[in-house]
Design an enzyme around this catalytic site. Structure first.
Site, PDB file in Angstrom:
ATOM      1  N   ALA A   1     -80.792 -55.449 -63.245  1.00 29.59           N
ATOM      2  CA  ALA A   1     -79.200 -54.526 -63.999  1.00 29.59           C
ATOM      3  C   ALA A   1     -79.514 -53.999 -63.539  1.00 29.59           C
ATOM      4  O   ALA A   1     -79.959 -53.543 -64.980  1.00 29.59           O
ATOM      5  CB  ALA A   1     -79.467 -55.453 -65.298  1.00 29.59           C
TER       6      ALA A   1
ATOM      7  N   SER B   1     -98.285 -58.857 -66.331  1.00 26.80           N
ATOM      8  CA  SER B   1     -96.570 -58.601 -64.863  1.00 26.80           C
ATOM      9  C   SER B   1     -96.146 -57.397 -64.521  1.00 26.80           C
ATOM     10  O   SER B   1     -96.654 -56.181 -65.588  1.00 26.80           O
ATOM     11  CB  SER B   1     -95.937 -59.389 -64.992  1.00 26.80           C
TER      12      SER B   1
ATOM     13  N   ASP C   1     -88.373 -63.931 -78.243  1.00 33.16           N
ATOM     14  CA  ASP C   1     -88.435 -62.856 -77.990  1.00 33.16           C
ATOM     15  C   ASP C   1     -86.975 -61.594 -77.611  1.00 33.16           C
ATOM     16  O   ASP C   1     -87.170 -61.052 -77.085  1.00 33.16           O
ATOM     17  CB  ASP C   1     -89.819 -62.102 -76.751  1.00 33.16           C
TER      18      ASP C   1
ATOM     19  N   SER D   1     -82.222 -60.887 -60.178  1.00 36.69           N
ATOM     20  CA  SER D   1     -80.509 -60.470 -60.554  1.00 36.69           C
ATOM     21  C   SER D   1     -81.623 -58.855 -60.883  1.00 36.69           C
ATOM     22  O   SER D   1     -81.807 -58.773 -61.879  1.00 36.69           O
ATOM     23  CB  SER D   1     -79.865 -60.940 -60.948  1.00 36.69           C
TER      24      SER D   1
END
Ligand code: ADE
Length: 486
Positions: A95, A27, A138, A93
Site C-alpha cells: 500500500a 517482525s 487492533d 500487497s
C-alpha cells in the site's frame, strides 16, 4: 512450509529490498521488488527464533490462516510465503501511500467528506471481517494503509482471532487470562479491560475511536499513561470539541457503548445494515465506494527521515538509497507503537560459548550505564575484545567483502566511537576500517547484500545469514546517535 498454501513458490533471492516500512518486536516489514516481474510488495519477515523464544507458534499460525482467508479490496493480500532456516516471509500487497495516521497528523484533522468516505470504507471492511467471524483487535489509523488510488487496505492481523475461538477460550479460562491486553491502549474496548475478552463487536468500539480521531486529530481517550487511559475508557470519559457536528456525535456515541451488544453495528442493534443507514452516511453509495475517487486529502510529509531510491513515490528516481528507521525508538507506553521495540539487552543474551555473530547491544537511551558496564565485562572474555580498545562492540558478524573480482571473508566489528573495523579471522589481523562521517550511508540491496557508501568509496558486503537489513539498521542507528538526524 505449508501444503495448504500454493504460494510457496519464491525465495528471498527473487526480491530486491529497498526500505524499511515498519517493525515491531517480532517482525520487520520491508519494501521489496520482485526481480522477475518488477512488482513491488511489502514483505513481512518473522524471525523463527523469536517465535520459538516467545512460544508464539500458535499466534503466527493463526495470523497466517486469517490473512490467507482474506480476499477483499480493503485488505492487504498475501501473495506468496516462503521460509529459510531463520525466517518466515509473507509477501503482501504494497500500500504505497502510507498509513492514515500520517494524513491525520499532517492535516491536524480530516475534512468531513474525507471522514465520511474513509469511515464508509472501514465499515465495509469490518462488515466483511464479521462475515468471516474474525475480530481484528487492533483497528487504529496506523493499521489503515492507503493504496496508490487512496483506498484503504487494513493490515496487521497479528492479534486477530476467530470470534468463536475467543468465545470458547473466554468461557473456559477467563479468570486465568493474562492481565496484559492486546491491541493499543488508545483504542482498546472496555470488555478487554474488564472481562479480558473481546468479541465480534469489539472492533466497533475501535471504529468509534478512529472516527473521533479523524474528525478531531486525537483519539477520544488520551492521557499520559495507559492506566490513565483505561480509567477513562471504563468510565467512557471523553468530550467533543465544539466543531464536531451532531450527526457525527450521534454515530460515535452509538459505537462507544460500554455494553458491546448495544453498539451500533451489533446484531442486537440491527447489524451493519442499520449502521450503514445512519444519517452520517447520507449520500454514500455503498456499492461504489471502492471504485469512487476518494475526496482529496493533503499528503503527509514522509515519516521516514530519509527517502530511498526505491520509495513508492519516487520509483524511477535512482538517487543514492539510504536505509533509515521509520521512527525513533520509544519506550514505556503503548501510544504510537503498538508493541514498542524491546530493550535489546533483554532479547540478546551473550552465551558462554561465543556466538559467531552478535547484535543488539544498544546505545543510550536503550542502554543504561550500568547495563553498559555489565556488557563490557562480558565482552572482555571475548576473542574480539582486544580489537575494541575498550569500546563496546555494538554488532559483530562475519561478512564477505567484495572488491572487483576478489571476495574476502572478514569479521566486522561495529563499535562505540563510532568505529567499524574488519578483521581477517584466520590471521586475526585488522585489515581495515570503514571511515565514519556524517556522509556515510547504507543501502540494502537484497536480504543478504548491502553497500556502505563513504566519500570516494563504496563497500560491497554480503551477510550470508541474510541479515543485511539488520546491519543497515544498526549502522543507521549508530549514525543517528553520534551525528543526529541527516
Ligand atoms: N507497512 C506494513 N505493511 C505494509 C504494506 N502492506 N504496505 C505498505 N506499508 C506497509
Amino acid at each position: 512450509m505449508d501444503k495448504d498454501l500454493d504460494k510457496n513458490l519464491k525465495t528471498a533471492d527473487d526480491f530486491m529490498v529497498s526500505k524499511l516500512l515498519g517493525e515491531d518486536n517480532d517482525s520487520t516489514v520491508v519494501l521489496a521488488r520482485d526481480v522477475h516481474t518488477d512488482i513491488e510488495y511489502a514483505i513481512k519477515i518473522i524471525e523463527k527464533s523469536r517465535i520459538e523464544k516467545g512460544n508464539k507458534k500458535d499466534e503466527v499460525e493463526r495470523e497466517k490462516n486469517i490473512i490467507n482467508q482474506l480476499n477483499h479490496p480493503f485488505f492487504v493480500k498475501l501473495h506468496f510465503m516462503f521460509e529459510d532456516e531463520k525466517r518466515l516471509y509473507y509477501v503482501l500487497s504494497y500500500a504505497s501511500m502510507g498509513d492514515l495516521l500520517s494524513y491525520i497528523e499532517n492535516s491536524g484533522r480530516l475534512s468531513r467528506p474525507c471522514v465520511q468516505h474513509y469511515t464508509g470504507e472501514l465499515v465495509l471492511a469490518l462488515e466483511y471481517l464479521k462475515g468471516l467471524n474474525i475480530i481484528h483487535r487492533d483497528i487504529k489509523p496506523e493499521n489503515i494503509l492507503l493504496t496508490s488510488e487512496m483506498h484503504i487496505q487494513l493490515t496487521d492481523f497479528g492479534t486477530a482471532r476467530l470470534a468463536s475461538d475467543e468465545e470458547i477460550e473466554c468461557a473456559n479460562n477467563s479468570s486465568n487470562r493474562k492481565t496484559s491486553f492486546v491491541g493499543t491502549a488508545d483504542y482498546v474496548p472496555p470488555e478487554l479491560l474488564v472481562d479480558k475478552c473481546s468479541n465480534i463487536n469489539s472492533d466497533l468500539w475501535s471504529l468509534g475511536c478512529v472516527i473521533f480521531q479523524m474528525l478531531t486529530g486525537k483519539p477520544p481517550f488520551c492521557d499520559a499513561s495507559d492506566f490513565a487511559i483505561f480509567q477513562k475508557v471504563i468510565k467512557i470519559n471523553f468530550s467533543y470539541p465544539d466543531f464536531v457536528d451532531e450527526e457525527a456525535k450521534d454515530l460515535i456515541n452509538g459505537l462507544l457503548k460500554f455494553d458491546s451488544n448495544q453498539r451500533l453495528g451489533s446484531d442486537e442493534c440491527g447489524g451493519f445494515e442499520k449502521l450503514k443507514e445512519h444519517p452520517f452516511f447520507r449520500g454514500v453509495n455503498w456499492d461504489e465506494l471502492h471504485t469512487k475517487i476518494p475526496p482529496p486529502i493533503s499528503r503527509p510529509v514522509s515519516r521516514l527521515s530519509v527517502k530511498t531510491s526505491r520509495s513508492s513515490d519516487s520509483v524511477s528516481d535512482k538517487s543514492d538509497a539510504v536505509y533509515s528507521r521509520i521512527s525513533p525508538r520509544k519506550s514505556g507506553t503503548m501510544k504510537r507503537q503498538a508493541r514498542p521495540v524491546k530493550n535489546s539487552i533483554a532479547v540478546n543474551k551473550l552465551t558462554a560459548s561465543e556466538p559467531d555473530d552478535i547484535e543488539g547491544y544498544g546505545l543510550p537511551p536503550d542502554l543504561s550505564s550500568d547495563d553498559r558496564d555489565t556488557w563490557l565485562e562480558k565482552q572482555m572474555g571475548s576473542t574480539w575484545h582486544h580489537f575494541s580498545n575498550g569500546a563496546l562492540i555494538l554488532k559483530r558478524a562475519e561478512l564477505e567483502k567484495k572488491r572487483g573480482l576478489s571476495v574476502k571473508t572478514r569479521q566486522f566489528l561495529l563499535m562505540e566511537g563510532p568505529k567499524l573495523v574488519y578483521v581477517d579471522p584466520s590471521s586475526m589481523e585488522v585489515k581495515g576500517e570503514i571511515p565514519w562521517s556524517r556522509e556515510l550511508k547504507t543501502e540494502v540491496k537484497t536480504f543478504k547484500s548491502f553497500h556502505i557508501h563513504v566519500p570516494g568509496r563504496t563497500y560491497h558486503l554480503v551477510d550470508k545469514k541474510g541479515n543485511a537489513i539488520k546491519w543497515c539498521r544498526k549502522i543507521d542507528d549508530v549514525k543517528q546517535f553520534y551525528y543526529g538526524s541527516a
